[in-house]
Scaffold this motif. Structure first.
Motif, PDB file in Angstrom:
ATOM      1  N   ASN A 113       0.896  -1.312  -0.126  1.00 41.58           N
ATOM      2  CA  ASN A 113       0.205   0.754   0.139  1.00 41.58           C
ATOM      3  C   ASN A 113       0.994   1.032   0.044  1.00 41.58           C
ATOM      4  O   ASN A 113       1.434   1.766   1.329  1.00 41.58           O
ATOM      5  CB  ASN A 113      -0.980  -0.036   1.010  1.00 41.58           C
ATOM      6  N   PRO A 114       0.404   1.991  -1.073  1.00 42.04           N
ATOM      7  CA  PRO A 114       1.711   2.966  -1.161  1.00 42.04           C
ATOM      8  C   PRO A 114       1.539   4.108   0.102  1.00 42.04           C
ATOM      9  O   PRO A 114       2.358   4.870   0.469  1.00 42.04           O
ATOM     10  CB  PRO A 114       1.602   3.503  -2.568  1.00 42.04           C
ATOM     11  N   ALA A 115       0.694   3.688   0.899  1.00 42.83           N
ATOM     12  CA  ALA A 115      -0.143   5.412   1.669  1.00 42.83           C
ATOM     13  C   ALA A 115       0.625   5.095   2.929  1.00 42.83           C
ATOM     14  O   ALA A 115       1.201   5.785   4.165  1.00 42.83           O
ATOM     15  CB  ALA A 115      -1.522   5.277   1.738  1.00 42.83           C
ATOM     16  N   ASP A 116       1.127   3.213   3.299  1.00 45.19           N
ATOM     17  CA  ASP A 116       1.898   3.290   4.314  1.00 45.19           C
ATOM     18  C   ASP A 116       3.390   3.207   4.488  1.00 45.19           C
ATOM     19  O   ASP A 116       3.841   4.273   2.991  1.00 45.19           O
ATOM     20  CB  ASP A 116       1.716   2.225   4.844  1.00 45.19           C
ATOM     21  N   THR A 117       4.381   3.900   5.312  1.00 42.79           N
ATOM     22  CA  THR A 117       5.643   3.978   5.573  1.00 42.79           C
ATOM     23  C   THR A 117       6.579   2.905   5.768  1.00 42.79           C
ATOM     24  O   THR A 117       6.219   1.617   5.892  1.00 42.79           O
ATOM     25  CB  THR A 117       5.481   4.332   6.388  1.00 42.79           C
ATOM     26  N   GLU A 118       7.106   2.925   4.527  1.00 39.33           N
ATOM     27  CA  GLU A 118       8.372   1.371   4.695  1.00 39.33           C
ATOM     28  C   GLU A 118       9.052   1.919   5.452  1.00 39.33           C
ATOM     29  O   GLU A 118       9.291   2.733   6.254  1.00 39.33           O
ATOM     30  CB  GLU A 118       9.626   1.657   3.235  1.00 39.33           C
ATOM     31  N   PHE A 119       9.174   0.142   6.137  1.00 45.56           N
ATOM     32  CA  PHE A 119      10.281  -0.387   7.815  1.00 45.56           C
ATOM     33  C   PHE A 119      11.586  -0.310   7.712  1.00 45.56           C
ATOM     34  O   PHE A 119      11.481  -1.199   6.227  1.00 45.56           O
ATOM     35  CB  PHE A 119       8.906  -0.975   8.929  1.00 45.56           C
ATOM     36  N   ARG A 120      12.766  -0.125   8.317  1.00 40.33           N
ATOM     37  CA  ARG A 120      14.057  -0.542   8.079  1.00 40.33           C
ATOM     38  C   ARG A 120      14.175  -0.543   9.420  1.00 40.33           C
ATOM     39  O   ARG A 120      14.338  -0.256  10.209  1.00 40.33           O
ATOM     40  CB  ARG A 120      14.744   0.568   6.432  1.00 40.33           C
ATOM     41  N   ASP A 121      15.298  -1.849   8.723  1.00 40.72           N
ATOM     42  CA  ASP A 121      15.915  -2.241  10.343  1.00 40.72           C
ATOM     43  C   ASP A 121      17.786  -2.725  10.350  1.00 40.72           C
ATOM     44  O   ASP A 121      17.861  -3.680   8.864  1.00 40.72           O
ATOM     45  CB  ASP A 121      15.727  -3.614  11.359  1.00 40.72           C
ATOM     46  N   SER A 122      18.427  -2.530  11.398  1.00 39.15           N
ATOM     47  CA  SER A 122      19.638  -2.888  10.474  1.00 39.15           C
ATOM     48  C   SER A 122      20.148  -3.660  11.747  1.00 39.15           C
ATOM     49  O   SER A 122      19.911  -3.534  12.824  1.00 39.15           O
ATOM     50  CB  SER A 122      20.480  -1.931  10.706  1.00 39.15           C
ATOM     51  N   VAL A 123      20.984  -5.320  10.961  1.00 37.60           N
ATOM     52  CA  VAL A 123      21.242  -6.083  11.966  1.00 37.60           C
ATOM     53  C   VAL A 123      22.635  -6.249  11.308  1.00 37.60           C
ATOM     54  O   VAL A 123      23.241  -6.399  10.697  1.00 37.60           O
ATOM     55  CB  VAL A 123      21.503  -7.298  12.047  1.00 37.60           C
ATOM     56  N   MET A 124      23.582  -6.907  12.204  1.00 35.36           N
ATOM     57  CA  MET A 124      25.069  -7.969  11.716  1.00 35.36           C
ATOM     58  C   MET A 124      24.530  -9.097  12.043  1.00 35.36           C
ATOM     59  O   MET A 124      24.147  -9.650  12.822  1.00 35.36           O
ATOM     60  CB  MET A 124      26.102  -7.313  13.340  1.00 35.36           C
ATOM     61  N   THR A 125      25.351  -9.812  10.533  1.00 35.95           N
ATOM     62  CA  THR A 125      25.928 -11.308  11.025  1.00 35.95           C
ATOM     63  C   THR A 125      26.978 -11.573  12.251  1.00 35.95           C
ATOM     64  O   THR A 125      27.547 -10.289  12.161  1.00 35.95           O
ATOM     65  CB  THR A 125      26.534 -11.643   9.762  1.00 35.95           C
ATOM     66  N   ASN A 126      26.331 -12.554  12.797  1.00 40.11           N
ATOM     67  CA  ASN A 126      27.271 -13.489  13.367  1.00 40.11           C
ATOM     68  C   ASN A 126      28.177 -14.301  13.266  1.00 40.11           C
ATOM     69  O   ASN A 126      28.869 -14.166  11.809  1.00 40.11           O
ATOM     70  CB  ASN A 126      26.235 -14.376  14.532  1.00 40.11           C
ATOM     71  N   SER A 127      28.999 -14.639  13.822  1.00 38.45           N
ATOM     72  CA  SER A 127      30.382 -15.513  13.775  1.00 38.45           C
ATOM     73  C   SER A 127      30.022 -16.186  12.923  1.00 38.45           C
ATOM     74  O   SER A 127      31.414 -16.223  11.514  1.00 38.45           O
ATOM     75  CB  SER A 127      30.824 -15.582  14.995  1.00 38.45           C
ATOM     76  N   ASN A 128      29.150 -16.946  11.919  1.00 37.79           N
ATOM     77  CA  ASN A 128      28.898 -17.812  11.308  1.00 37.79           C
ATOM     78  C   ASN A 128      28.370 -17.590  10.169  1.00 37.79           C
ATOM     79  O   ASN A 128      28.387 -17.904   9.200  1.00 37.79           O
ATOM     80  CB  ASN A 128      28.311 -18.864  11.742  1.00 37.79           C
ATOM     81  N   GLY A 129      28.465 -16.229   9.792  1.00 43.87           N
ATOM     82  CA  GLY A 129      27.902 -15.248   8.772  1.00 43.87           C
ATOM     83  C   GLY A 129      26.401 -15.305   8.725  1.00 43.87           C
ATOM     84  O   GLY A 129      25.835 -14.951   7.687  1.00 43.87           O
ATOM     85  N   ASP A 130      25.677 -16.187  10.120  1.00 47.73           N
ATOM     86  CA  ASP A 130      24.108 -16.056   9.439  1.00 47.73           C
ATOM     87  C   ASP A 130      23.483 -14.316  10.479  1.00 47.73           C
ATOM     88  O   ASP A 130      24.626 -13.673  10.843  1.00 47.73           O
ATOM     89  CB  ASP A 130      23.104 -16.457  10.257  1.00 47.73           C
ATOM     90  N   TYR A 131      22.681 -14.062   9.959  1.00 42.19           N
ATOM     91  CA  TYR A 131      21.937 -12.928  10.699  1.00 42.19           C
ATOM     92  C   TYR A 131      19.930 -13.211  11.443  1.00 42.19           C
ATOM     93  O   TYR A 131      20.192 -14.337  10.270  1.00 42.19           O
ATOM     94  CB  TYR A 131      22.207 -11.662   9.677  1.00 42.19           C
ATOM     95  N   ALA A 132      19.484 -12.165  11.782  1.00 46.82           N
ATOM     96  CA  ALA A 132      18.455 -12.603  12.065  1.00 46.82           C
ATOM     97  C   ALA A 132      17.660 -11.377  12.424  1.00 46.82           C
ATOM     98  O   ALA A 132      18.734 -10.576  12.934  1.00 46.82           O
ATOM     99  CB  ALA A 132      17.721 -13.509  13.247  1.00 46.82           C
ATOM    100  N   ASP A 133      16.245 -11.492  12.108  1.00 47.87           N
ATOM    101  CA  ASP A 133      16.071  -9.519  12.433  1.00 47.87           C
ATOM    102  C   ASP A 133      14.564  -9.426  13.011  1.00 47.87           C
ATOM    103  O   ASP A 133      14.058 -10.627  12.233  1.00 47.87           O
ATOM    104  CB  ASP A 133      16.391  -8.893  11.644  1.00 47.87           C
ATOM    105  N   SER A 134      14.388  -9.316  14.455  1.00 48.83           N
ATOM    106  CA  SER A 134      13.246  -9.336  14.528  1.00 48.83           C
ATOM    107  C   SER A 134      11.437  -8.017  14.677  1.00 48.83           C
ATOM    108  O   SER A 134      12.560  -7.101  15.421  1.00 48.83           O
ATOM    109  CB  SER A 134      12.621 -10.243  15.529  1.00 48.83           C
TER     110      SER A 134
END
Length: 837
Positions: free
Chosen positions: A776-797
């Motif tokens: 929906n163009p009327a809604d605002t895009e949401f953005r988050d930043s995370v870091m990969t861990n020592s294994n190169g994986d990442y997760a976001d909640s």
């Protein structure tokens, strides 16, 4: 009218109701249900689903599609109960009328269906405004001719004037045994008119009429359509769809020996009707057996429009009684194809009808349409249906207890003209429309109601019209908040209301009135703003000397009147009903059908004929293609096409930068109706750009638009090594067709990894950006930043904004490092149900 027949019942039982206080009335509020979008229907404890597998039968006796059901019953307990009914999809075979066809003897109109007694709900006293219907007409005023300047509406306090009155019987249709239950469509100079058993049209705005026989009779009289079911019966409805420039003609047929029948849906352009009305029609037949079951029938179709769809509400009947409602959506874009797109849903409340005025819903979820019926003597059931979707949701709205008793109202001639209303139609909802984000509904009522202890309570001095105005929530569901309203007069009865909404958002009302001081007559009014009323001719007699039976004094006006909108003067209402008066050249006394236009005083365009027909408002389609990813600093190349072809028309392309600012570029379509531009440069900004192209339409075609998203990444040095990034869609308790569903406020969990050199090597401790982009163009895009861990994986909640319901696309990217190029992941899609207030 209500007739014999039968229906297969889908169980729709909603179990959770919450007791709430509502200002202005004691109300039992319905629980709020979440809107289910774009997914096929998944059953829950509220209902049982049935899958339809279409199978077509062709031939004269079966001129439409016969969709047989393969019945599968599935049960699944979901985390949260949703009250809804399943949608069945079918295709219907389209035929071309090539008549006129020979006829047969009519079986006649027999055994009208009995309207069921509404279940008793909790007693609630009637509150809210009571509006007195006057017993004198509003004064007429001179007005500009039709087709003149038509800009703003008149004052909402101005009187109502009748602009033009047409008497089809006196203009060439002659007398009919049951000239009632009329319906009309007015398109420029064309008037298409139906009443029980017959139809006709005028190309000179009612000066003359030509009769059309829906089905011929034995002895040489021929009809427009071939015979079907038990023969053409009676109930008809017409409506003009400007989006496709077609008049739709809906016809009900008699039951066969097994109690089954059809509803025939036909359509033709106004120009084709004027040129050759007998051969103008394409049509399909909706057979009752494959839809509602063996031995069951359809009865009394009601029609409405929504963008892209024709809506129909039809009763299902069995053995002389009406049982359920069948709600249809017909896809307008398929009417010129060999097979028609059609979906339907079945639910328990009898007489759920489509709401008119579907375009007057500012601020409400788009592409929703509404049906409304009565669940009990103190509750309405409001259905909201997302266009093309697999579920219809509903809410039960508390209203004051309906007055279901003591209907008798005698004319000056001593005849009880409300006899049929009490015995047949009773309190069924007959009018519904949308206006200004509200749903209006109206029905006929007697003088008395019964409380929870069985005590009779007086409500109205005379039979009256009851109704309510229901607020709608932001997600499109019906609110518990509603304003009851009553239209009445202590000297006579009023009944058979219908409602519609014009281009100014005004609500028009049509009904019949009569009683001790007046013979029955047709009345119209505008009831939004300051209510004002008018009628064109007083009643002067009873229709014949015997009470009871179709067309008699005990059945003076059938079961309904109609009100609609004129084209192209969409600020003017159209309406039809009957008066008890004498028609020129017709038996006297009799029911006299009337067709008229009306508007507030000062609105132009409702009086005299105009040449030709309303310009068609056809659909257009704009496409767009764009790159999924570019380097920051590169131009964004977009292209597309407009169909039908429109060379040299302006196309607006709007770019929304990652920071929310916009830029707009205007281009013209080329000779092949294509367009393109690469004039906008992503000036070093990384992130998601949203692009929307639009065409404003013209006097012939509707507007259209298309959009896409482009992700800009930092440009890598040529010696950097490539990399990739993955994203995994979040897990959830509910998954439909690969799309995960979330309630407002639930946590959305995303995961993945950053890969470099080879797919097996992941980059540890690097920043990753997660973008949540709403559809929906009327809604605002949401953005988050995370870091990969020592294994190169990442997760976001994250928890997305609770008010931003609908589809969200999730993708991730990283900007690379001194040795690696940046990369953008693929997209996973989720669906969030918005918070309900």
């Amino acid at each position: 009218m209500w007739r014999r027949g039968a229906v297969r019942q889908l169980a729709v039982v909603c179990v959770a109701l919450a007791l709430l206080g509502v200002a202005g009335t004691l109300a039992l509020a319905a629980p709020k249900r979440r809107l289910h979008q774009r997914h096929v229907f998944k059953p829950d404890p509220c209902m049982v689903a049935h899958k339809a597998k279409p199978k077509h039968k062709r031939g004269r006796a079966h001129a439409g599609a016969a969709a047989r059901h393969h019945r599968t019953t599935r049960h699944k307990t979901t985390r949260r109960s949703r009250c809804r009914t399943g949608v069945h999809r079918m295709v219907a075979v389209v035929h071309q009328a090539s008549g006129p066809y020979p006829g047969r003897l009519h079986a006649g109109e027999t055994n009208d269906e009995v309207h069921p007694v509404l279940p008793a709900g909790p007693y609630r006293p009637r509150r809210g405004p009571t509006l007195t219907v006057p017993d004198v007409p509003a004064a007429a005023a001179a007005r500009a001719s039709r087709g003149g300047a038509f800009a703003a509406g008149a004052s909402p306090t101005a009187p109502v004037d009748i602009g033009a009155v047409v008497d089809p019987a006196s203009a060439g249709l002659g007398a009919a045994a049951a000239d009632q239950e009329s319906s009309e469509a007015i398109v420029g100079n064309l008037i298409f008119f139906t009443s029980n058993w017959r139809a006709g049209y005028s190309t000179d705005f009612g000066k003359t009429f030509t009769e059309l026989k829906p089905e011929g009779k034995a002895g040489g009289e021929k009809g427009v359509f071939p015979e079907a079911a038990g023969g053409f019966c009676c109930d008809q409805a017409v409506i003009y769809a400007p989006e496709v420039d077609r008049v739709f003609w809906i016809l009900q047929y008699n039951n066969e020996a097994k109690g089954e029948n059809i509803i025939r849906v036909a359509w033709a352009s106004p120009a084709a009707i004027a040129t050759d009305a007998a051969h103008a029609w394409r049509y399909t037949d909706l057979e009752s057996k494959p839809i509602v079951g063996a031995g069951k029938c359809f009865d009394q179709p009601h029609v409405g429009l929504a963008q892209g769809y024709l809506l129909m509400g039809i009763n299902q009947c069995t053995g002389g009684r009406v049982n359920q409602s069948v709600m249809f959506e017909l896809t307008l874009s398929t009417i010129e194809k060999a097979e028609l797109g059609l979906s339907y849903a079945i639910s328990g409340p009898v007489g759920a009808i489509p709401a008119r005025g579907q375009g007057n819903l500012a601020g409400i979820v788009p592409d929703l349409f509404y049906f409304v019926g009565q669940k009990s003597t103190s509750e309405l059931r409001v259905f909201h249906w997302k266009a093309g979707e697999g579920s219809v949701y509903y809410e039960d709205v508390a209203i004051p207890t309906i007055a279901t008793r003591n209907w008798a109202s005698k004319t000056p001639g001593g005849v009880n003209w409300m006899k049929r209303q009490e015995e047949s139609q009773a309190t069924k909802v007959t009018g519904a429309t949308l206006a200004g984000g509200q749903l209006w509904a109206a029905w006929s009522a007697g003088r008395e109601t019964v409380d929870s202890e069985g005590n009779t309570r007086a409500v109205h001095a005379q039979p009256a019209i009851e109704g309510t105005i229901i607020s709608l929530n932001k997600d499109g569901s019906a609110s518990a908040s509603n304003t009851p309203v009553t239209y009445s007069n202590p000297s006579f009865a009023v009944a058979m209301p219908d409602l519609a909404t014009n281009a100014f958002g005004e609500v028009g009302l049509s009904f019949e009135q009569g009683g001790a001081t007046a013979y029955p007559r047709h009345v119209v009014g505008i009831v939004s703003g300051t209510p004002q009323y008018a009628f064109d001719v007083p009643g002067s007699a009873d229709s014949n000397s015997v009470e009871g039976g179709s067309g008699s004094v005990g059945d003076p006006a059938g079961d309904y009147t109609t009100v609609g909108v004129e084209y192209p003067a969409t600020g003017c209402f159209t309406s039809s009903g009957v008066a008890h008066a004498t028609a020129k050249g017709a038996p006297s006394p009799r029911s006299l059908p009337r067709v008229l236009t009306f508007a507030r005083r000062g609105v132009e365009g409702c009086t005299a004929p105009i040449p030709g027909f309303a310009p068609p408002l056809k659909a257009s389609h704009l496409t767009m293609s764009c790159p999924a990813q570019i380097k920051a600093g590169e131009s964004i190349a977009v292209s597309g096409s407009l169909t039908p072809a429109h060379p040299g028309v302006p196309i607006s392309v709007q770019f929304t930068r990652p920071d929310g600012t916009t830029a707009e570029i205007h281009v013209n379509s080329d000779a092949a109706s294509n367009y393109s531009t690469s004039d906008l440069t992503a000036t070093g900004e990384t992130g998601t750009w949203r692009v929307v192209a639009s065409w404003a339409g013209n006097g012939e075609y509707l507007e259209s638009s298309a959009g896409c998203a482009v992700h800009a990444v930092a440009p890598p040095p040529s010696e950097l090594l490539p990399s990739t990034i993955s994203v995994s869609c979040p897990g959830s308790p509910v998954e439909s067709e690969g799309v995960f569903e979330f309630q407002a406020g639930e946590t959305v969990a995303t995961s993945g990894g950053v890969y470099t050199y080879t797919p097996s090597y992941k980059a540890a401790n690097v920043p990753v950006t997660v973008d949540y982009v709403p559809e929906n163009p009327a809604d605002t895009e949401f953005r988050d930043s995370v870091m990969t861990n020592s294994n190169g994986d990442y997760a976001d909640s994250v928890k997305l904004p609770a008010e931003a319901g609908g589809y969200w696309d999730i993708f991730t990217y990283w900007n690379g490092d001194s040795e690696h190029q940046g990369a953008t992941s693929g997209t996973c899609r989720i669906y969030q149900f918005a918070a309900i207030h």
